[in-house]
Design a protein around this motif. Structure first.
Motif, PDB file in Angstrom:
ATOM      1  N   SER A 117       1.128  -1.374  -0.155  1.00  0.00           N
ATOM      2  CA  SER A 117       0.063  -0.003   0.087  1.00  0.00           C
ATOM      3  C   SER A 117       0.431   1.435   0.107  1.00  0.00           C
ATOM      4  N   PRO A 118       0.914   2.404  -0.260  1.00  0.00           N
ATOM      5  CA  PRO A 118       0.835   3.658  -0.419  1.00  0.00           C
ATOM      6  C   PRO A 118       0.853   4.167   0.844  1.00  0.00           C
ATOM      7  N   PHE A 162      -2.961  -7.173   3.522  1.00  0.00           N
ATOM      8  CA  PHE A 162      -3.636  -5.746   3.259  1.00  0.00           C
ATOM      9  C   PHE A 162      -3.105  -4.653   2.474  1.00  0.00           C
ATOM     10  N   VAL A 163      -4.136  -5.084   0.868  1.00  0.00           N
ATOM     11  CA  VAL A 163      -3.500  -4.582   0.387  1.00  0.00           C
ATOM     12  C   VAL A 163      -4.246  -3.269  -0.195  1.00  0.00           C
ATOM     13  N   ASP A 164      -3.880  -2.223  -1.361  1.00  0.00           N
ATOM     14  CA  ASP A 164      -4.512  -1.117  -1.651  1.00  0.00           C
ATOM     15  C   ASP A 164      -4.835  -1.855  -3.140  1.00  0.00           C
ATOM     16  N   TYR A 165      -6.024  -0.911  -2.680  1.00  0.00           N
ATOM     17  CA  TYR A 165      -7.084  -0.819  -4.406  1.00  0.00           C
ATOM     18  C   TYR A 165      -6.678  -0.741  -5.670  1.00  0.00           C
ATOM     19  N   VAL A 190      -7.474  -8.669   2.396  1.00  0.00           N
ATOM     20  CA  VAL A 190      -8.284  -7.750   2.977  1.00  0.00           C
ATOM     21  C   VAL A 190      -7.688  -5.998   1.832  1.00  0.00           C
ATOM     22  N   LEU A 191      -8.604  -6.127   2.071  1.00  0.00           N
ATOM     23  CA  LEU A 191      -8.710  -4.452   0.489  1.00  0.00           C
ATOM     24  C   LEU A 191      -8.554  -3.092   1.452  1.00  0.00           C
ATOM     25  N   ILE A 192      -7.860  -2.782   1.154  1.00  0.00           N
ATOM     26  CA  ILE A 192      -7.755  -0.713   1.641  1.00  0.00           C
ATOM     27  C   ILE A 192      -8.584  -0.040   0.394  1.00  0.00           C
ATOM     28  N   GLU A 211     -12.535  -1.592   6.430  1.00  0.00           N
ATOM     29  CA  GLU A 211     -13.527  -0.524   6.847  1.00  0.00           C
ATOM     30  C   GLU A 211     -13.869  -1.253   7.835  1.00  0.00           C
ATOM     31  N   MET A 212     -14.422  -2.573   6.748  1.00  0.00           N
ATOM     32  CA  MET A 212     -15.526  -3.811   7.483  1.00  0.00           C
ATOM     33  C   MET A 212     -15.019  -4.385   8.327  1.00  0.00           C
TER      34      MET A 212
END
Lengths: 593, 593
Positions: A117-118, A162-165, A190-192, A211-212
C-alpha cells in the motif's frame, strides 16, 4: 595544590563486586529474582535492595506512544488524508478494533501480517494495530511486481495481506503464483479501499474490506504486549537489487529507541506536523509512524508524492517536517512554478537514502525549506547518522554550507558507535577526509537479523560490527562522508573513483536534471566512469562531449566520464536510482578500447 | 463497502510462535544464543536469522553521550565556571584520567564513590568518571550535617569521599564519627579545591587533591563498561525528613532513558546552554549532567544560587534552560531590582520538587522566563511527568494559564504508565478533578530499589506499581494534579483539606512572601489548617486575623486556616519546605479548643 598530594595507597584492597541482571518480561506483580554471578561474591550484599518487577522494568515498545497520545491528546488531530481527519482518541480506538479483528482472525504472537500500500491512513494504523495483536508487520514495497510479492509472501509466511485497491491486481496475481508453488494456506486478502474506489473493484479472492474488518473489532481489546522487548515488531525487505531480498527484522526495543533518536535527530518539538513523503513501507517510514505519536504530532498522509501536493499541504497544514530521498528534493526544486507556493514558516526537509548533491540542497533552501541530511540503511531502522549543523557554519558561503551539509555526519543518540574501517583488517581509517573504508555500525538500533538467513546475518555482523557495504571517509571533525556503495565504486587504472563525486560535478552543469555514474568495462583501465544523464527541458541539443569537457574542467582527468548517455534515470519506488540497471546497460556497451 | 464483507473464517488455525530473549552484556564478538521457550515451539523457525551480538545489542548507558560529544563536538564549550572553561574534548579527557586514577586507587565494578559538594565542575566530571571506572556515584546532599554524612557513608560503604573545600569540616567530623562506630576502612578523602581555596585549608586527613589525582590518571584509560544495562550507576539518598534515609538506586538503563526523556520534556534542542541551579546531588541533577552531553550543550556551573548570578549568567551566556524548586523561582521573582537584567531571549525555567503557586509562575513570565512544570521523585530519577502546554491554551486569561500550568501533567516518554489509584483497592480514580488518590508510576525510569532495604523496596512496589506517597486528582483531560503529600493532607471534620490549595490562596495576598500550611491538632475537628507565613518587607504590621479573613473570602470556610504564624519558612537544601518541622511546631502549640 602540590602540598596536598599524597602517595598513592590502598590500591588493591577493595573488594570486587558486580551484579549481572537480565531483562525479560515482567507482567505479573511478583518480584522476580536477578541472576547472581557466583564467581564473584565479594560484596554481593552491596546490591541488596535491588528488585525488578512491573513497577520498574517493562519491555520497551513504541506501542505506548499511541496509548499516551490517546490518553492525553485525545482531541488533537492525529491524521489528515484529503477530507478525512482523525483525532488521537479515534486513531487509538481504530487500532484497538483492528487489532481485535486480527486476533479474531487467529493472528497471534509472532505471526506476520503483510501490507502492499502507499501512504494511506490504513498504513499508519497497521503500524500500531499489527503489533498490538502481538504480530509482526511486513510492509512490502508498493512498486514490486506480482512475482516478487509472491516470493516475499512465501518467505515471510504472511498470514494476511492488506492491499490497497490500486494494487489489487498485483496482489491477486501474486496469490495465484503462490498457489501454484505451495500447498500452504494462502494469506487472507484484505482490501484497503478509498473514497473513490467503490464501484469498480473486482471483489473476487478478497476476504475482507479494511473498514468492515475494523468495524467488527472490539474497542476493549486487550493488547498482546511483547513478552520481551527483543520480540520482533516488523520485517522490512531490502530492495534486493542485485541479490535475493533479505527480510530485516526490527525489535520492539530497537523501534522504541530509533523512534526517539529520530525525533531528536529531526529536532522535532512537541506537536510536529509531518508530511508523509517517505513511504511507510520503507524502513517503517524511518520509524516515524511511532515517533510522530510520541510527540503528539499530526500525520499528513499522501497517496502520491507530487510537487503540487507537497506545496499545498505544507502551506495548508503548516507542515513542520517532511522527508525524502534526494530525488524527491530534486522533483521539488525542478517543479513547475505554478505548482509552487511561497513558504513562510520553518519546514525541515530531511533527506536520506543516497548522498544529496549540494546543488539540490542549495536550491531547496532558496525555496524556503531548511534541509537536513541523514543517513542509514534498512538494517539500521532507517536513520542512523545525521549531519549535525553547527551554528558557526551559518557564516560560511552558500556553496561551502551545502558541501558540509552533504556529509552524512555523526551517529544519532540511539547508536553506540559508527566507524569507518578497513573491512579486511578491521582497523579504523584516519580522520583525513581521504582514506576510504567501509562504514560500520554498532548499537541497539541495528537490526536483529535477516529472517531465515543466518548465513547472511552472520556475514554482515562479522567481527561484531554491522558492515554497511557503504564506502566513506572520516573528516577531521569526525563527521563521516559516504563516497559510494561498495559495489558502485569505479576502479580505473587502480584508482578508486567515487561515482558520487562525479555526479556532484554533473549536477553543476545547467543542463543536467539528474545524473548517475557507473563503471563501464575498459580493456586498458579496467573500468572507466560512464555517466547517464537526464536533461532538463530545452536542452535537447546538448552533446555528450560538452558534458565530458565540463567534467574534465572540474575533476582530475581520470575521474571524468569517458561515456555519456542521455536517457531517463531508472529509480526504485523510494526514489533510489537503480544503478544496477545502469551498470548492466554500461556493461552491454562493451569495453571501450 | 458492505458487499465486500465476508464471514469470518480461519480463526484458530494459526500457529502460535514466540521468542523470549534476554538482554545481558555482549562485549565479545561471538554470537550469543537466545533463550527459547520450550513450551511453545510451534513456529519457532519463523525467528531463524535473529542474532544478537555486540553489533546490535549493547547495554544502554549515558556514558556514550560523553564519548559522542568528545568525538564530534571536541571544540565546543562543555562547561563554564567563573573564568574556567572546558571543551568537550577536554571534559572527556579529564573524565578518562579521573576514572583511571579511581581505578589505580582500587575502585572497581560496583564500588561506591561518594561526593559532598555544590555544583562545581568536579561534580559534573564525577558523574561520568565514577561510572567510567565501573563504580557507583553517591552524591550526598551538601547541607547534611556530619552525623548524617557519617550514617550515609557507612550505609553506602563508600570507598572514597570527594569533598568541596567549604564542606571539609563536615566531612572530617563525619569520618571521626564513623571511626568511632566501625572498624571498617574509612573512605579516602579527596579534596575539591577552588581558585580561592589554597592557603587556608587544613590538609589533615586529606589523601588527595582533586586536580592532582586527576593529573595522575592516564588518558588512554579503558572504560569499565557496564556488564548489564541494569548495573547500578548511582545512589541518591532521599532527604529522609521523617524516616531513616533511603538509598535510591539508579541503573545505567534508567539513567540513559531518563536523560533522553528529560531532554525531550525540557524541549531541549541541540546545543542547549544549561544553568546549573538544580543541585547535581539532587536526583543526579534530574539526569541532566548526562542529558546536556547527549545534546552537545554547555553547562554553566554555579557554586551558589543567587538572583544576581542567575540574571548575569542567563544574559551573558544566553542560557536556554534552567531548573529549580518553586522556592528558587520565588527567590527570582522577589529579587531586588538592581540584581535583575532584562531577558531578551527565550529561557525555559523548569520547575519541580513541589507544586508551584500559580502566582509565582505568572510573575516569572512577567520577568521574561517561560515556565514549564515537571514532577517526579528521587525514585523516578527526578522528572517523571510534565505539564505539556497545548498551543490553544495561549488564548486563555493569564490566571487561567497559570492555573493550568501548575498541574503536574502527563508522563514523559520514558515512563510506561502513571495513574492515580486508591492505594487500598488499587482502583483508578475517575477523571473528575476531585477524587483524590495516590499517584503511582510504572516504567523503566523507576528506581531499581532502596539500597539494603528490601522491606521498604517491596512496600513501595506493592501490587507492581511504585507508590509515590503523593495525593492527587486526574482532570478530565487526563492531566494529573498533586493535591498534597500523603502525610501533608489535613483532615478536618472528616474532610480532606489540601495544604497546597490553601497555600495557593495565601500566595494571592500581597503581604505573603512564602507560605506553608500544616495540620494542627483540634479537639473538635481532629485537625485544622495552621498557616506559617513569611511576610514581604514592609508588611511587619500585618496581623494574623487579616490573613485568616482573606482566606475565608477565597476558600470554603472549613479550609481557611484557624492559626497563622509569622516566621521564616524552613527549607531543605533543594528548596523544599520542611513541613515536618512546621508540623512539629503546630503540634507543640497544642489543641485549639
Amino acid at each position: 595544590m602540590n602540598q596536598l598530594f599524597k602517595n598513592m595507597h590502598w590500591t588493591s584492597s577493595l573488594r570486587n563486586s558486580r551484579a549481572t541482571l537480565f531483562i525479560s518480561s515482567h507482567k505479573s506483580l511478583k518480584f522476580c529474582n536477578f541472576s547472581k554471578d557466583h564467581k564473584d561474591q565479594g560484596s554481593w550484599e552491596l546490591m541488596e535492595g535491588l528488585f525488578h518487577c512491573s513497577a520498574n522494568l517493562v519491555p520497551l515498545t513504541p506501542l505506548r506512544f499511541l496509548e499516551r497520545a490517546a490518553r492525553f491528546c485525545r482531541e488533537r488531530t492525529s491524521l489528515v488524508y484529503g477530507s478525512l481527519e482523525y483525532k488521537w482518541g479515534e486513531t487509538h480506538q481504530r487500532c484497538l478494533k483492528l487489532a481485535s479483528s486480527l486476533s479474531q482472525l487467529g493472528i497471534s504472537r509472532g505471526d506476520v501480517v503483510a501490507t502492499l500500500s502507499p501512504n494511506v491512513p490504513a498504513m499508519y494504523e497497521l503500524h500500531f494495530a499489527v503489533p498490538m495483536a502481538g504480530a509482526i508487520i511486513c510492509t512490502l514495497n508498493s512498486r514490486l511486481d506480482a512475482s516478487m510479492v509472491s516470493v516475499l509472501l512465501e518467505h515471510s509466511q504472511a498470514k494476511i495481506l492488506f492491499v490497497d485497491y490500486q494494487l489489487l491486481e498485483v496482489a491477486r496475481s501474486a496469490l495465484d503464483l503462490l498457489c501454484k508453488r505451495t500447498s500452504s494456506k494462502l494469506p487472507i486478502l484484505v482490501l484497503i479501499a478509498d473514497s473513490d474506489s467503490d464501484s469498480t473493484i473486482d471483489t473476487s479472492s478478497i476476504s475482507y474490506e479494511y473498514e468492515m474488518l475494523l468495524a467488527n473489532g472490539e474497542k476493549g481489546f486487550e493488547i498482546v504486549r511483547p513478552k520481551s522487548e527483543m520480540d520482533p515488531i516488523s520485517i522490512n525487505y531490502t530492495s534486493g537489487t542485485t541479490s535475493r531480498p533479505k527480510g530485516v527484522i526490527f525489535s520492539h526495543r530497537g523501534a522504541y529507541l530509533n523512534s526517539l533518536a529520530t525525533v531528536l535527530l529531526f529536532r522535532m518539538d512537541l506537536f510536529p506536523v509531518y508530511l508523509w513523503t517517505v513511504p511507510m513501507f520503507h524502513c517503517n517510514g524511518w520509524c516515524l509512524p511511532w515517533g510522530v505519536a510520541a510527540q503528539f504530532g499530526t500525520n499528513i498522509c499522501l497517496r502520491k508524492v507530487k510537487p503540487k501536493d507537497i506545496f499545498d499541504n505544507v502551506t495548508n497544514y503548516k507542515v513542520t517536517h517532511l522527508g525524502g530521498a534526494p530525488t524527491v528534493l530534486n522533483m521539488i526544486v525542478n517543479s513547475a512554478s505554478f505548482d509552487r507556493k511561497p513558504i513562510d514558516h520553518k519546514v525541515l526537509a530531511m533527506t536520506g537514502g543516497s548522498p544529496p548533491p549540494p546543488q539540490i540542497i542549495a536550491k531547496m533552501e532558496e525555496l524556503g525549506f531548511t534541509v537536513s541530511h541523514l543517513y542509514g540503511l534498512t538494517e539500521t531502522y532507517g536513520p542512523g547518522t545525521f549531519c549535525v549543523w553547527k551554528p558557526e557554519w551559518d557564516l560560511l558561503a552558500p556553496q561551502e554550507r551545502s558541501r558540509l551539509k552533504a556529509r552524512q555526519g555523526i551517529p544519532h543518540v540511539g547508536l553506540d558507535e559508527i566507524d569507518i574501517k578497513d573491512p579486511e583488517t578491521m582497523e579504523s581509517v584516519p580522520n583525513d577526509g581521504k582514506t576510504m573504508g567501509e562504514v560500520m555500525f554498532r548499537g541497539n538500533t541495528v537490526m536483529s537479523g535477516y529472517l531465515r538467513d543466518l548465513k547472511a546475518t552472520k556475514e554482515v555482523f562479522k567481527d561484531g560490527w554491522f558492515h554497511s557495504g557503504d564506502l566513506g571517509v572520516k573528516h577531521q571533525d569526525g563527521y563521516i562522508e559516504i563516497k559510494d556503495r561498495l559495489k558502485d565504486i569505479i576502479i580505473s587504472g587502480g584508482e578508486n573513483i567515487s561515482s558520487v563525486e562525479v555526479e556532484t560535478v554533473l549536477y553543476n552543469h545547467p543542463a543536467v536534471l539528474e545524473a548517475a555514474v557507473v563503471a563501464r568495462p575498459d580493456n586498458h583501465w579496467g573500468q572507466t566512469p560512464c555517466a547517464f544523464v537526464e536533461l532538463k527541458e530545452g536542452y535537447d541539443d546538448m552533446d555528450s562531449q560538452e558534458i565530458i569537457n565540463f567534467c574534465r574542467d572540474h575533476l582530475p582527468h581520470y575521474m571524468a566520464p569517458k561515456t555519456v548517455i542521455f536517457q531517463d534515470i531508472p529509480k526504485t519506488s523510494t526514489g533510489k536510482i537503480q544503478k544496477y540497471v545502469l551498470r548492466e546497460k554500461a556493461k552491454a556497451l562493451g569495453s571501450i578500447s
